[in-house]
Design a protein around this motif. Structure first.
Motif, PDB file in Angstrom:
ATOM      1  N   ALA B  32      26.925 -39.708   5.801  1.00  0.00           N
ATOM      2  CA  ALA B  32      26.532 -38.841   4.689  1.00  0.00           C
ATOM      3  C   ALA B  32      25.630 -37.728   5.196  1.00  0.00           C
ATOM      4  CB  ALA B  32      25.804 -39.657   3.629  1.00  0.00           C
ATOM      5  N   THR B  33      25.723 -36.596   4.543  1.00  0.00           N
ATOM      6  CA  THR B  33      24.787 -35.515   4.832  1.00  0.00           C
ATOM      7  C   THR B  33      24.270 -34.964   3.513  1.00  0.00           C
ATOM      8  OG1 THR B  33      26.469 -33.766   4.847  1.00  0.00           O
ATOM      9  CG2 THR B  33      26.005 -34.814   6.950  1.00  0.00           C
ATOM     10  N   ALA B  34      23.020 -34.525   3.540  1.00  0.00           N
ATOM     11  CA  ALA B  34      22.440 -33.828   2.393  1.00  0.00           C
ATOM     12  C   ALA B  34      21.893 -32.507   2.899  1.00  0.00           C
ATOM     13  CB  ALA B  34      21.330 -34.663   1.770  1.00  0.00           C
ATOM     14  N   THR B  35      22.278 -31.432   2.237  1.00  0.00           N
ATOM     15  CA  THR B  35      21.851 -30.109   2.671  1.00  0.00           C
ATOM     16  C   THR B  35      21.287 -29.329   1.506  1.00  0.00           C
ATOM     17  OG1 THR B  35      23.907 -30.144   3.930  1.00  0.00           O
ATOM     18  CG2 THR B  35      22.587 -28.151   4.069  1.00  0.00           C
ATOM     19  N   PRO B  36      20.069 -28.867   1.638  1.00  0.00           N
ATOM     20  CA  PRO B  36      19.563 -27.960   0.610  1.00  0.00           C
ATOM     21  C   PRO B  36      20.001 -26.534   0.949  1.00  0.00           C
ATOM     22  CG  PRO B  36      17.833 -28.482   2.176  1.00  0.00           C
ATOM     23  CD  PRO B  36      19.093 -29.133   2.679  1.00  0.00           C
ATOM     24  N   ARG B  59      31.433 -33.112  10.282  1.00  0.00           N
ATOM     25  CA  ARG B  59      31.248 -32.018  11.232  1.00  0.00           C
ATOM     26  C   ARG B  59      31.016 -30.681  10.547  1.00  0.00           C
ATOM     27  NH1 ARG B  59      36.763 -32.819  14.460  1.00  0.00           N
ATOM     28  NH2 ARG B  59      37.493 -32.826  12.300  1.00  0.00           N
ATOM     29  N   TYR B  61      29.015 -27.904   8.334  1.00  0.00           N
ATOM     30  CA  TYR B  61      27.671 -27.467   7.955  1.00  0.00           C
ATOM     31  C   TYR B  61      27.700 -26.400   6.866  1.00  0.00           C
ATOM     32  CZ  TYR B  61      25.762 -30.123  11.802  1.00  0.00           C
ATOM     33  OH  TYR B  61      25.403 -31.151  12.632  1.00  0.00           O
TER      34      TYR B  61
ATOM     35  N   THR C   6      16.132 -35.669   8.700  1.00  0.00           N
ATOM     36  CA  THR C   6      16.479 -34.278   9.009  1.00  0.00           C
ATOM     37  C   THR C   6      16.451 -34.029  10.516  1.00  0.00           C
ATOM     38  OG1 THR C   6      14.181 -33.594   8.918  1.00  0.00           O
ATOM     39  CG2 THR C   6      15.422 -33.469   6.857  1.00  0.00           C
ATOM     40  N   SER C 136      23.890 -29.748  18.082  1.00  0.00           N
ATOM     41  CA  SER C 136      24.777 -29.516  16.934  1.00  0.00           C
ATOM     42  C   SER C 136      24.741 -30.614  15.885  1.00  0.00           C
ATOM     43  CB  SER C 136      26.215 -29.351  17.426  1.00  0.00           C
ATOM     44  OG  SER C 136      26.693 -30.578  17.918  1.00  0.00           O
ATOM     45  N   THR C 137      23.999 -31.684  16.144  1.00  0.00           N
ATOM     46  CA  THR C 137      23.836 -32.724  15.122  1.00  0.00           C
ATOM     47  C   THR C 137      22.393 -33.228  15.181  1.00  0.00           C
ATOM     48  OG1 THR C 137      24.374 -34.571  16.590  1.00  0.00           O
ATOM     49  CG2 THR C 137      26.223 -33.559  15.428  1.00  0.00           C
ATOM     50  N   VAL C 138      22.012 -33.948  14.135  1.00  0.00           N
ATOM     51  CA  VAL C 138      20.663 -34.522  14.095  1.00  0.00           C
ATOM     52  C   VAL C 138      20.497 -35.522  15.243  1.00  0.00           C
ATOM     53  CG1 VAL C 138      19.105 -35.968  12.730  1.00  0.00           C
ATOM     54  CG2 VAL C 138      20.356 -34.109  11.625  1.00  0.00           C
ATOM     55  N   PHE C 168      17.423 -24.434   9.311  1.00  0.00           N
ATOM     56  CA  PHE C 168      17.950 -24.920   8.033  1.00  0.00           C
ATOM     57  C   PHE C 168      19.253 -25.695   8.204  1.00  0.00           C
ATOM     58  CE2 PHE C 168      15.021 -21.636   6.632  1.00  0.00           C
ATOM     59  CZ  PHE C 168      14.262 -22.394   5.764  1.00  0.00           C
ATOM     60  N   LEU C 170      20.510 -27.167  10.640  1.00  0.00           N
ATOM     61  CA  LEU C 170      20.271 -28.432  11.325  1.00  0.00           C
ATOM     62  C   LEU C 170      18.846 -28.956  11.116  1.00  0.00           C
ATOM     63  CD1 LEU C 170      21.739 -30.505  12.931  1.00  0.00           C
ATOM     64  CD2 LEU C 170      21.259 -29.253  15.022  1.00  0.00           C
ATOM     65  N   HIS C 172      17.096 -28.810   8.478  1.00  0.00           N
ATOM     66  CA  HIS C 172      16.885 -29.325   7.128  1.00  0.00           C
ATOM     67  C   HIS C 172      18.013 -30.210   6.610  1.00  0.00           C
ATOM     68  CE1 HIS C 172      13.532 -26.640   7.171  1.00  0.00           C
ATOM     69  NE2 HIS C 172      13.192 -26.943   5.940  1.00  0.00           N
ATOM     70  N   ILE C 173      19.083 -30.362   7.385  1.00  0.00           N
ATOM     71  CA  ILE C 173      20.147 -31.261   6.920  1.00  0.00           C
ATOM     72  C   ILE C 173      19.695 -32.700   7.177  1.00  0.00           C
ATOM     73  CG2 ILE C 173      21.469 -31.475   9.071  1.00  0.00           C
ATOM     74  CD1 ILE C 173      24.023 -31.239   7.342  1.00  0.00           C
ATOM     75  N   THR C 174      20.108 -33.610   6.302  1.00  0.00           N
ATOM     76  CA  THR C 174      19.797 -35.026   6.489  1.00  0.00           C
ATOM     77  C   THR C 174      21.058 -35.728   6.966  1.00  0.00           C
ATOM     78  OG1 THR C 174      18.272 -34.799   4.634  1.00  0.00           O
ATOM     79  CG2 THR C 174      18.758 -37.016   5.366  1.00  0.00           C
ATOM     80  N   GLN C 175      20.961 -36.414   8.087  1.00  0.00           N
ATOM     81  CA  GLN C 175      22.101 -37.150   8.649  1.00  0.00           C
ATOM     82  C   GLN C 175      21.614 -38.490   9.201  1.00  0.00           C
ATOM     83  OE1 GLN C 175      23.534 -34.570  11.792  1.00  0.00           O
ATOM     84  NE2 GLN C 175      24.937 -33.448  10.441  1.00  0.00           N
ATOM     85  N   THR C 265      25.446 -25.384  15.495  1.00  0.00           N
ATOM     86  CA  THR C 265      26.226 -26.027  14.435  1.00  0.00           C
ATOM     87  C   THR C 265      27.628 -25.428  14.316  1.00  0.00           C
ATOM     88  OG1 THR C 265      25.178 -24.562  12.834  1.00  0.00           O
ATOM     89  CG2 THR C 265      24.248 -26.771  13.048  1.00  0.00           C
ATOM     90  N   LYS C 268      30.116 -27.256  16.186  1.00  0.00           N
ATOM     91  CA  LYS C 268      30.628 -28.510  15.604  1.00  0.00           C
ATOM     92  C   LYS C 268      31.637 -28.194  14.506  1.00  0.00           C
ATOM     93  CE  LYS C 268      29.682 -32.102  16.690  1.00  0.00           C
ATOM     94  NZ  LYS C 268      30.438 -33.030  17.570  1.00  0.00           N
ATOM     95  N   GLU C 269      31.267 -27.254  13.648  1.00  0.00           N
ATOM     96  CA  GLU C 269      32.162 -26.879  12.534  1.00  0.00           C
ATOM     97  C   GLU C 269      33.511 -26.378  13.062  1.00  0.00           C
ATOM     98  OE1 GLU C 269      30.522 -25.915   9.038  1.00  0.00           O
ATOM     99  OE2 GLU C 269      32.322 -25.091   8.129  1.00  0.00           O
TER     100      GLU C 269
END
Lengths: 81, 175, 368
Positions: B32-36, B59, B61, C6, C136-138, C168, C170, C172-175, C265, C268-269
């Motif tokens: 899961a990911t959460a992004t503001p 993958r 973003y 994050t 590219s990832t947490v 932001f 990366l 601020h993302i939660t993984q 990032t 990765k995308e």
């Protein structure tokens, strides 16, 4: 001029009607107000006119005017849905 | 992949809600990911958060363009923002609403999160706490399990009333 | 331990687990959470470090330099204007061969004011002698921070390392990510030139033109030596903790006729874009550059190359595209995209490949 610059000119509501962000509304008690104008000076959004009218289209309801008023003439009332 | 777009106002706890939902999905054993979506942080301004849940590592973003579920924490936002923008044809909508607001063309779940919170006096800095009843409501939709919803609330909030708020939302939401 | 947080939090936890002795830092968006978390670790006793809140980024690096010169492990974090404000001290720390580790939250430089992701900050510091890795990832933010200490402090290297993570996107993302117990993965610091009061010496003394170049060349020697050290560190990390990293990461490249190259990032995308293109019958692949300094060139022989730069060198071109062209002889289709957090989706990336014209430049979203 050919350069593209990020300049914001004075104007009304670059972020839209920010009054919609408000949770609390400032209400002025004209009886208590001595027209000192501090509320207008402190308003970070210049939403209070020279005549001390509050423009509710743009007032975000931050409450700084109520905090600064030396006569406690401004109350913050909850916006009704 | 299940994609959720959450609309709220700055200060309502939308960003935290997104994190908690993603955390519950994580506890369910999912990725899961959460992004503001940050701009200048502004209390009261319309804000958006994104939650992705999948069985594979995520993958992506970029922002969610075609949500499976749209959550609206403040229904007055619907006058300012097209909350249905890009929603999948079979996408669903959960609205925090006292008056049972429905949207046309999509299955809508209105639930009075604010009312539940106020009834329990769950108020923080003048604002009703919406996260915990929202987690209860979301678990009813099966997005996250009830067990994980409980665990997230227990780990994050000390006040027992939060569990009660989640339970009430779970019960009030009609499927 | 498997956990959830994050990119900022992962960096802070990796720094905690690497046990620096001195952390000197100044907060700046979108990095602030890193130094806040570390301040919390120091306050609650989980990290036995001296936390020095300084008055500027120039000072935070200066304080790290002072601490590292005594031979202790140091860490700091910054972003954007903070990074370029410490520019002088970046040269100073590399020149003094001090293995400082720093996280940089990649963010645009103003004006116009912008706090979104962009690589202009770190790329404009590319010639300071710092090693630079882009994650590219947490999980990778955690792992790269952990490995950075071992690489920087290796006596063949003795150069500072900058871990770059997209602001932001990366930070601020939660993984989900997993923390590790490093044990002796990071050996104790053994800075050979650490200040020793029993053996006094002058540091930063005058080096006239007849010797100065020798010290400069020695920085390059450390940089070149860092390549096997990085490889060895990444291999050892994989052995101990099960997660594999390489100087650059290839995705579906074996039979690829066109490869997309990017960092952070977007790197990765773009894997999702490759999958879309493959479904369309395009033999696409992707190379995510992790290390930018030292610069290691992937084998691009006979392939079309599409490079996405999240920065720009004015009067020259996309920096990554230019460096790849110079070192590999490829003729990339150079895409400038994602500046200041500009939204770039996997569909956009797939489209870059479809419209590619080798040897030309394309600014995403600019139509005049």
């Amino acid at each position: 001029m050919s350069a593209k610059l990020a300049i914001s000119r004075p104007g009304e509501g670059a972020a839209g009607k920010t009054g919609t962000w408000r949770t609390f509304r400032p209400v002025m008690d004209q009886e208590k107000c001595n027209k000192c104008g501090l509320c207008r000076l402190y308003c970070p959004d210049a939403a209070i006119s020279v005549d001390l009218e509050i423009d509710l289209d743009y007032c975000k309801g931050c409450g700084i005017c109520a905090e600064e008023c030396p006569k406690k003439a401004i109350k913050m009332l909850r916006e009704e849905d | 992949m299940f994609e959720i777009r959450l609309h709220s106002r700055g200060g309502q706890g939308g960003v935290t809600a997104a994190k908690l939902i993603a955390y519950a999905a994580f506890l369910d054993g999912k990725y899961a990911t959460a992004t503001p979506l940050y701009g200048a942080e502004r209390r009261g301004a319309p804000v958006v958060s994104f939650i992705r849940i999948d069985d594979e590592p995520i993958r992506i973003y970029s922002q969610i363009r075609n949500p499976d579920l749209v959550i609206v924490l403040d229904e007055s936002i619907m006058q300012l923002v097209d909350v249905l923008h890009g929603i999948k044809p079979d996408g669903e909508v959960l609205i925090n609403s006292q008056k049972g607001t429905e949207v046309e063309g999509h299955r809508t779940y209105p639930v009075d999160l604010t009312g539940i919170s106020l009834a329990l006096d769950l108020v923080l800095a003048g604002n009703p706490i919406l996260n915990t009843p929202l987690i209860g409501a979301i678990s009813k939709l099966g997005v996250i399990s009830q067990a994980s919803a409980k665990q997230v609330i227990a780990e994050t909030f000390r006040d027992e009333r939060n569990v009660e708020a989640a339970l009430r939302a779970y019960e009030e939401l009609k499927i | 331990m498997l956990t959830f947080g994050t990119g900022n939090k992962a960096v802070a936890m990796a720094a905690r687990d690497a046990k620096p002795v001195v952390v000197a830092a100044y907060p700046i968006t979108p990095q602030t959470e890193i130094v806040e978390e570390i301040a919390n670790f120091v306050t609650d006793g989980t990290l036995a470090a001296r936390y020095i809140p300084v008055e500027s980024e120039h000072s935070s690096m200066a304080a790290c330099i002072g601490a590292a010169a005594t031979g202790v492990r140091t860490f700091t974090a910054t972003s954007s204007h903070g990074l370029v404000y410490m520019c002088e001290m970046l040269h100073m720390s590399a020149g003094a061969r001090l293995p400082i580790v720093m996280a940089n939250a990649n963010r645009a430089l103003g004006p116009g004011w912008n706090i979104g992701a962009e690589h202009s900050d770190s790329m404009s510091m590319r010639d300071t002698g710092w090693l630079q890795v882009y994650v590219s990832t947490v999980q990778e933010a955690y792992d790269a921070t952990m490995m950075a200490f071992r690489i920087a402090e290796h006596t063949d290297v003795l150069l500072p390392v900058m871990i770059n993570l997209d602001g932001f996107l990366l930070t601020h993302i939660t993984q989900t990510f997993e923390t590790v117990e490093p044990d002796d993965f990071i050996p104790p610091t053994a800075t050979p030139h650490a200040i020793d009061i029993k053996n006094p010496g002058g540091y930063g003394t005058l080096t006239p033109g007849n010797v100065h170049f020798k010290f400069r060349y020695d920085i390059e020697r450390g940089m070149r030596a860092s390549i096997p050290v990085i490889e060895e560190t990444e291999a050892e990390f994989a052995r101990r903790f099960g997660r594999e990293y390489h100087l650059y990461e290839e995705y579906r490249c074996e039979d690829a006729e066109v490869v997309i190259i990017a960092m952070g990032t977007l790197g990765k995308e773009m894997e999702v874009a490759v999958d879309i293109l493959r479904d369309e019958g395009v033999a696409a692949g992707a190379v995510r550059m992790r290390w930018f300094r030292p610069f290691i060139v992937p084998d691009l022989d006979g392939k079309d190359v599409v490079v996405i730069d999240r920065e720009y060198s004015f009067g020259y071109g996309g920096i990554l595209a230019g460096e790849l062209q110079a070192k590999s002889g490829c003729r990339p289709f150079s895409v400038i995209a994602g500046l200041g957090g500009q939204e770039v989706t996997y569909d956009d990336i797939a489209e870059f490949v479809r419209i590619r014209r080798p040897g030309t430049e394309h600014w995403f979203g600019v139509d005049d």
